[in-house]
Enzyme design. Structure first.
Site, PDB file in Angstrom:
ATOM      1  N   HIS A 177       0.880  -1.197  -0.001  1.00 30.96           N
ATOM      2  CA  HIS A 177      -0.016  -0.017  -0.159  1.00 30.96           C
ATOM      3  C   HIS A 177       0.980   1.204   0.072  1.00 30.96           C
ATOM      4  CE1 HIS A 177      -2.246  -2.884   2.378  1.00 30.96           C
ATOM      5  NE2 HIS A 177      -3.326  -2.398   1.818  1.00 30.96           N
ATOM      6  N   ASP A 193      -5.789 -13.766   9.419  1.00 29.38           N
ATOM      7  CA  ASP A 193      -4.546 -13.651   8.617  1.00 29.38           C
ATOM      8  C   ASP A 193      -3.552 -14.565   8.886  1.00 29.38           C
ATOM      9  OD1 ASP A 193      -5.931 -11.836   7.004  1.00 29.38           O
ATOM     10  OD2 ASP A 193      -5.001  -9.976   7.803  1.00 29.38           O
ATOM     11  N   GLU A 222     -10.583  -6.995  -4.398  1.00 30.23           N
ATOM     12  CA  GLU A 222     -10.399  -8.365  -3.249  1.00 30.23           C
ATOM     13  C   GLU A 222     -11.574  -8.209  -2.312  1.00 30.23           C
ATOM     14  OE1 GLU A 222      -6.637  -7.993  -1.330  1.00 30.23           O
ATOM     15  OE2 GLU A 222      -7.589  -8.859   0.536  1.00 30.23           O
ATOM     16  N   ASP A 248       2.497   1.982   3.389  1.00 30.61           N
ATOM     17  CA  ASP A 248       3.373   1.128   4.024  1.00 30.61           C
ATOM     18  C   ASP A 248       4.821   1.314   3.563  1.00 30.61           C
ATOM     19  OD1 ASP A 248       0.871  -0.633   4.290  1.00 30.61           O
ATOM     20  OD2 ASP A 248       1.505  -1.814   2.432  1.00 30.61           O
ATOM     21  N   ASP A 284      -4.550 -13.797  -2.221  1.00 29.77           N
ATOM     22  CA  ASP A 284      -4.154 -13.598  -1.128  1.00 29.77           C
ATOM     23  C   ASP A 284      -3.996 -14.837  -0.113  1.00 29.77           C
ATOM     24  OD1 ASP A 284      -3.264 -11.043  -1.636  1.00 29.77           O
ATOM     25  OD2 ASP A 284      -4.446  -9.986   0.065  1.00 29.77           O
ATOM     26  N   GLU A 308      -8.741 -13.623  -1.314  1.00 32.36           N
ATOM     27  CA  GLU A 308      -8.098 -14.004   0.001  1.00 32.36           C
ATOM     28  C   GLU A 308      -8.884 -15.135   0.608  1.00 32.36           C
ATOM     29  OE1 GLU A 308      -6.611 -10.807   2.093  1.00 32.36           O
ATOM     30  OE2 GLU A 308      -6.846 -11.700   4.449  1.00 32.36           O
ATOM     31  N   HIS A 317     -11.023 -14.176   3.686  1.00 36.52           N
ATOM     32  CA  HIS A 317     -12.241 -13.288   3.555  1.00 36.52           C
ATOM     33  C   HIS A 317     -13.069 -14.450   2.982  1.00 36.52           C
ATOM     34  CE1 HIS A 317      -9.576  -9.412   2.436  1.00 36.52           C
ATOM     35  NE2 HIS A 317      -9.336  -9.977   3.787  1.00 36.52           N
ATOM     36  N   ASP A 360      -0.661 -12.478   2.337  1.00 37.49           N
ATOM     37  CA  ASP A 360      -1.379 -11.591   3.247  1.00 37.49           C
ATOM     38  C   ASP A 360      -1.630 -12.192   4.582  1.00 37.49           C
ATOM     39  OD1 ASP A 360      -2.731  -9.362   4.328  1.00 37.49           O
ATOM     40  OD2 ASP A 360      -4.070  -9.069   2.803  1.00 37.49           O
ATOM     41  N   ASP A 362     -10.913 -11.812  10.756  1.00 38.31           N
ATOM     42  CA  ASP A 362      -9.879 -12.045   9.836  1.00 38.31           C
ATOM     43  C   ASP A 362      -8.521 -12.080  10.561  1.00 38.31           C
ATOM     44  OD1 ASP A 362      -8.650 -12.027   7.385  1.00 38.31           O
ATOM     45  OD2 ASP A 362      -8.817  -9.744   7.149  1.00 38.31           O
TER      46      ASP A 362
END
Ligand code: XUL
Ligand code: CO
Length: 438
Positions: free
Chosen positions: A100, A308, A231, A103, A295, A267, A270, A337, A306
């Site tokens: 991003h 991750d 996404e 980031d 992802d 993802e 998700h 991710d 989430d």
């Protein structure tokens, strides 16, 4: 200067290896179905989780030190993250990264200063890319962290906020092109609502499409030839997010004439939050010709958010790779991710997490190829629908101009209907087990 001092180059040592800093299944040059594992699995590092996130959660601050020897919030720190990222990717043999805008630099008060910093850091990233085969998988704009996005970005009630979203998308697209990115992602972080009592849903959705259309026009104008991705995610941070799942996002893209330029970035976590399996959302994307990128992570079935996590579940990875192989591969890649669990806060943990993720997908690839080669599942599915080709009534149904009356007449002539044949789920699951563990 080496940052990860005690971490060697990570090598493939085979499944019997007990070395935690070695691959057990990911053998980059091993050929499967005519392609190297590294080509089947273009892995990517997510800048945010790996180089930024320190393990902060709702109840506690960071525990992992990601300062890399510099003061947080400075350009020196931003550059140290680039150094760390490139050393990390090179030690693991990872060829792609995703980012991003915010980031890679500390965000300034004034967007013009942020943009200047972005120019500076991407010059530095380009320098680091030289002489390596590391590239950008996709870029994106973070349009959910800054307080101005409290009501969303493209879906914001404020025209001023919409304009700032445009400015961020424009810049992030330019950076993605500059870094040779394969794709550009829209994850609708706050594109949704908390209550319909204050929300004009139709207006908000049209405006998201407006932003996406402008992005496509601008991207193509500046030479972006890759795919745009949505996404999907059903909730979090908003109670209800517009890109709920692949089916919803694809319907939205088709309704707004955006389906030629967009694909899905699916993802795993998700999909499960939406109440689907990961495989389900991959299949929905694939059958619509929109399986673009992945992802790669996993959720925890006992937790409703989430999480991750790094992929560990070989069944899920196998069924993912089954979908990817059947779809002929990805134009995008596999972006981790994913983040270390909070108590896994050392540099070593960062590497071990990627080794786990890469090995899980490598094993998934090997097993998915075996499932396809074995042929029993494909064979069963083919047979399961064969009445449409092998029987007279089936052929009639499939023929041009079939009418409801004549098909109904067949049923009435027969009087009673036979059962459609066993679905054989348990037997098919046993085949999967025998291939995974046999
Ligand atoms: C959030 C998420 C994002 C996107 C990029 O759940 O997955 O990190 O991948 O904005
Ligand atoms: Co994601």
């Amino acid at each position: 200067m080496e940052i990860f001092k005690n971490i060697p180059q990570i090598k493939y040592e085979g499944s019997k290896s007990k070395n935690p800093l070695a691959f057990k299944y990911y053998d980059a040059d091993r050929v499967i179905f005519g392609k190297k594992m590294s080509e089947h699995l273009p892995f990517a590092m997510a800048w945010w989780h790996n180089l930024c996130a320190e393990g902060t959660d709702m109840f506690g601050r960071g525990v992992a030190d990601k300062s890399f020897g510099q003061e947080y919030g400075t350009m020196e720190h931003a550059k140290a993250k680039v150094d760390a990222g490139f050393e990390f990717m090179q030690k693991l043999g990872i060829k792609y990264f995703c980012f991003h805008d915010v980031d890679i630099v500390p965000e300034a008060q004034d967007i013009n200063e942020t943009n200047r910093r972005l120019d500076e850091i991407t010059d530095y990233i380009l320098e680091k890319m030289e002489g390596t085969d590391i590239k950008c998988l996709w870029g994106t704009a973070n349009m959910f962290s800054n307080p101005r996005f409290v009501n969303g970005a493209g879906s914001s009630n404020s025209a001023e906020v919409f304009a700032f979203a445009c400015a961020q998308v424009k810049k992030a697209l330019e950076l993605t092109v500059k870094l040779g990115g394969r794709g550009y992602v829209f994850w609708g972080g706050r594109e949704g609502y908390e209550t319909l009592l204050n929300t004009d849903m139709a207006f908000e959705q049209d405006n998201i499409a407006r932003l996406m259309k402008m992005a496509v026009e601008y991207g193509r104008k500046i030479g972006f030839t890759g795919d745009f991705y949505i996404e999907p995610k059903p909730k979090e941070p908003m109670k209800h997010q517009y890109d709920f799942d692949a089916a919803t996002a694809i319907g939205f893209l088709k309704a707004h004439g955006l389906d030629k330029d967009f694909k899905m970035n699916i993802e795993a976590n998700h999909a499960t939050l939406a109440g689907h399996t990961f495989q389900h959302d991959l299949r929905v994307s694939a059958i619509n010709g929109m399986l673009g990128s992945i992802d790669a992570n996993q959720g925890d079935m006992l937790l409703g958010w989430d999480t991750d996590e790094f992929p560990f579940d070989v069944y899920t990875a196998t069924m993912c790779m089954y979908e990817v192989l059947k779809a002929g591969g990805l134009t995008g890649g596999f972006n981790f991710d994913a983040k270390n669990r909070r108590p896994s806060y050392t540099y070593e943990d960062m590497f071990e997490a990627f080794i786990l993720g890469m090995d899980t997908f490598a094993l998934g690839l090997i097993k998915a190829a075996e499932l396809i080669e074995d042929g029993r599942i494909d064979g069963f599915i083919e047979k399961r629908y064969s009445s449409y080709t092998s029987t007279e009534i089936g052929q009639k149904i499939m023929s041009e101009g079939a009418t409801l009356e004549e098909i109904a007449q067949y049923a009435c002539d027969r009087g009673t209907c036979e059962l459609p044949g066993s679905g054989k789920q348990e037997s098919l699951e046993a085949i999967v087990n025998s291939i995974l563990f046999g």
